[in-house]
Design an enzyme around this catalytic site. Structure first.
Site, PDB file in Angstrom:
ATOM      1  N   ASP A   1       0.828  -1.199   0.000  1.00 34.61           N
ATOM      2  CA  ASP A   1       0.000   0.000   0.000  1.00 34.61           C
ATOM      3  C   ASP A   1       0.865   1.252   0.000  1.00 34.61           C
ATOM      4  O   ASP A   1       0.656   2.178  -0.799  1.00 34.61           O
ATOM      5  CB  ASP A   1      -0.914  -0.021   1.227  1.00 34.61           C
ATOM      6  CG  ASP A   1      -2.272   0.588   0.938  1.00 34.61           C
ATOM      7  OD1 ASP A   1      -2.636   0.688  -0.244  1.00 34.61           O
ATOM      8  OD2 ASP A   1      -2.958   0.973   1.896  1.00 34.61           O
TER       9      ASP A   1
ATOM     10  N   ASP B   1      -9.695  -1.769   2.524  1.00 38.13           N
ATOM     11  CA  ASP B   1      -9.529  -1.211   3.862  1.00 38.13           C
ATOM     12  C   ASP B   1     -10.553  -1.774   4.842  1.00 38.13           C
ATOM     13  O   ASP B   1     -10.452  -1.546   6.047  1.00 38.13           O
ATOM     14  CB  ASP B   1      -9.638   0.315   3.812  1.00 38.13           C
ATOM     15  CG  ASP B   1      -8.555   0.931   2.938  1.00 38.13           C
ATOM     16  OD1 ASP B   1      -7.444   0.383   2.931  1.00 38.13           O
ATOM     17  OD2 ASP B   1      -8.825   1.927   2.255  1.00 38.13           O
TER      18      ASP B   1
END
Length: 562
Positions: A349, A427
């Site tokens: 990420d 997420d």
């Protein structure tokens, strides 16, 4: 006293978070009806009133037949004390404003067939203009002229935009409820599996574990993450083609996931299946109705996916069902796998959000480019400059892998182009896999208080709050996994360490043991044999879809102050 102090502090924070935007609202009325349209102004040059009640009302004079670069042919008596609308072109905005001001006009609107931009001028011209100046879409004026005729009364106002929007609370609620429900569902399925296994003497396959897919090998986890890296790069270079493939896969996977969720709810409340047979084929009335509803919702979303005003509701519904079914279907076998997977995704990420901008030609990260699409249309902001399309544009396809909630306080911005708060499915899913493992571990150790599950949910909530806080303070989108992974992993490890169960928590159960004759790592936990567990059809779509890294988009919020 303490309550009053807290209220005052919160009020000050809320007021301090308000910012003045370059988008404003043109209110047009004729005494009986009224409409509002998007305009763009320069707040530091020609500020407007912040509320409709405080704004002054003026009659509007239609002078779109002239460019107003000079005063020739215009009678001061016609425009004095009124608002003017003229066409854009041939001369600077400041020159038009000075001419209108000299004629006695109180407000100048410039109708544009081109891209609306924040009005600006040379430093020497700023002080010469003392009347409100704004740009509006020419097509909006034509629409208003057809509805109101020549008897138009106008007000210009620019409501302040708040960084702290109610959409953040809605997004936070969606995230924590989805993670908690997905974890609880995974734990309930594990409890049913153990109950059925114990009742059946450990043989056979229970309903609870049918269709589950287990990640038990560190090498497979590394391969899984590497595959996502490759898919993300492919999406970056071949976005225009692959985006339609992903849309089709999402429709199939989300419809299947929604069916699984609704079917589980119906089963829980005891809704009758209504089974019948036709030529030796068994059917369920409940399943047929649910399938029709789920497929219809997915088809409606697929057809109207670019309709921003309301389609976000269906996208969020399908997204919630997808995340829930994913957390229930994909199981991490032990805490070691959780640490490896979440840590790799954290590094992944950060790399694709913060490092790749130094490697791309346009300085935009690969993650953001894939998330927004290379041809994303709509309102664009750079610092204090705003760009709003003057004419309708062909919709730009975007990846359907985010929760979207419109910014409720951005009234002016929504008139110019819908503004959304977004949160990537990843997420929710990635930390949700750890929450689901904690829920199953509570079942394995017979924890009545669900200490691991509750602790991990609280850690996820705190991580999301920190993510939003950093986003608001920095004014830019954040990779949420940067905060969620440390919060959830560290909290789970601390709980296991304090309870003296780290060894069991680290090793988990024996999903990776293919020989059912071996003893389980935890007493009372029956081994599961993945070789004999058929994969539910929806899992094929889920695995394929999750191989693409765009599921794990950073938390970002489409608002003008970025």
């Amino acid at each position: 006293m303490e309550s009053a102090v807290r209220i005052i502090i919160l009020s000050l924070i809320f007021l301090a978070s308000k910012i003045n935007c370059q988008e404003a609202i043109l209110h047009i009325s004729n005494g009986s009806t009224d409409r509002e349209y998007c305009i763009v102004h320069n707040h530091s040059w020609t500020p407007l009133s912040q509320t409709l009640d405080a704004a002054l009302q003026y009659p509007l004079v239609n002078m779109t037949s002239t460019l107003l670069c000079n005063s020739s042919g215009v009678s001061p008596d016609v425009v004095k004390g009124k608002a003017l609308v003229v066409m854009r072109g041939d001369c600077d905005f400041s020159q038009k404003a000075v001419v209108a001001q000299s004629l006695g006009a109180t407000t100048l609107l410039i109708a544009s067939k081109q891209l609306l931009i924040t009005p600006s001028a040379n430093d020497s011209d700023y002080a010469k203009v003392h009347i409100p100046l704004a740009l509006m879409r020419y097509r909006d004026f034509i629409e208003a002229h057809k509805e109101f005729g020549e008897e138009m009364q106008v007000k210009l106002y620019a409501p302040p935009h708040s960084k702290i929007d109610a959409s953040i609370a809605v997004m936070l609620l969606i995230a924590i409820v989805t993670v908690a429900l997905g974890g609880y569902w995974s734990g309930a399925c594990e409890r049913d599996r153990l109950s059925c296994g114990a009742a059946g003497g450990g043989g056979g396959e229970s309903k609870a574990d049918s269709g589950e897919l287990f990640l038990y090998s560190p090498l497979k986890v590394v391969f899984f993450v590497a595959l996502m890296c490759g898919m993300l790069v492919l999406m970056y270079f071949f976005y225009s083609v692959l985006v339609y493939v992903i849309i089709v896969i999402f429709c199939l996977a989300s419809a299947s996931a929604l069916f699984s969720c609704l079917d589980a709810v119906m089963e829980k409340i005891g809704c009758a299946a209504g089974r019948f047979s036709v030529r030796n084929y068994n059917f369920s009335v409940r399943s047929l109705i649910l399938a029709a509803v789920c497929i219809s919702i997915a088809v409606v979303w697929g057809v109207y996916r670019n309709e921003d005003r309301w389609i976000w509701i269906l996208q969020d519904l399908l997204g919630i069902a997808f995340c829930l079914n994913f957390m229930k279907t994909i199981s991490l076998s032990n805490f070691k796998i959780c640490v490896i997977l979440l840590s790799l995704l954290l590094v992944y990420d950060v790399f694709f959000v913060f490092i790749t901008p130094f490697l791309t030609k346009n300085g935009v990260s690969i993650m953001v480019q894939v998330a927004l699409g290379p041809d994303a249309s709509g309102e664009k902001t750079q610092g204090n400059m705003v760009e709003v399309p003057a004419e309708p544009q062909a919709p730009s396809e975007k990846l359907p892998v985010v929760m979207r909630v419109p910014r409720f306080s951005a009234w002016a911005q929504n008139l110019c182009g819908m503004q959304f708060s977004i949160l990537g499915y990843g997420d929710i899913i990635v930390p949700g896999l750890l929450v689901a493992y904690c829920s199953r571990f509570d079942v394995w150790i017979n924890s009545s208080k669900k200490i691991y599950f509750i602790s991990c949910c609280i850690a996820y909530l705190l991580g999301m709050i920190v993510t939003f806080a950093v986003m608001l303070l920095s004014g830019m989108g954040q990779p949420a996994l940067l905060y969620l992974v440390p919060f959830t992993l560290i909290t789970s490890a601390i709980v296991a360490g304090c309870r003296g169960e780290m060894r069991q928590f680290w090793k988990g159960t024996t999903y990776e043991v293919l020989d059912s004759s071996r003893e389980p790592l935890l007493p009372g936990v029956l081994p599961s044999n993945p070789k004999t567990s058929p994969l539910h059809p929806s899992c094929h779509f889920i695995v394929l879809l999750t191989a693409v890294r765009y599921l794990f988009l950073p938390a970002s919020f489409g608002c003008p102050f970025f």
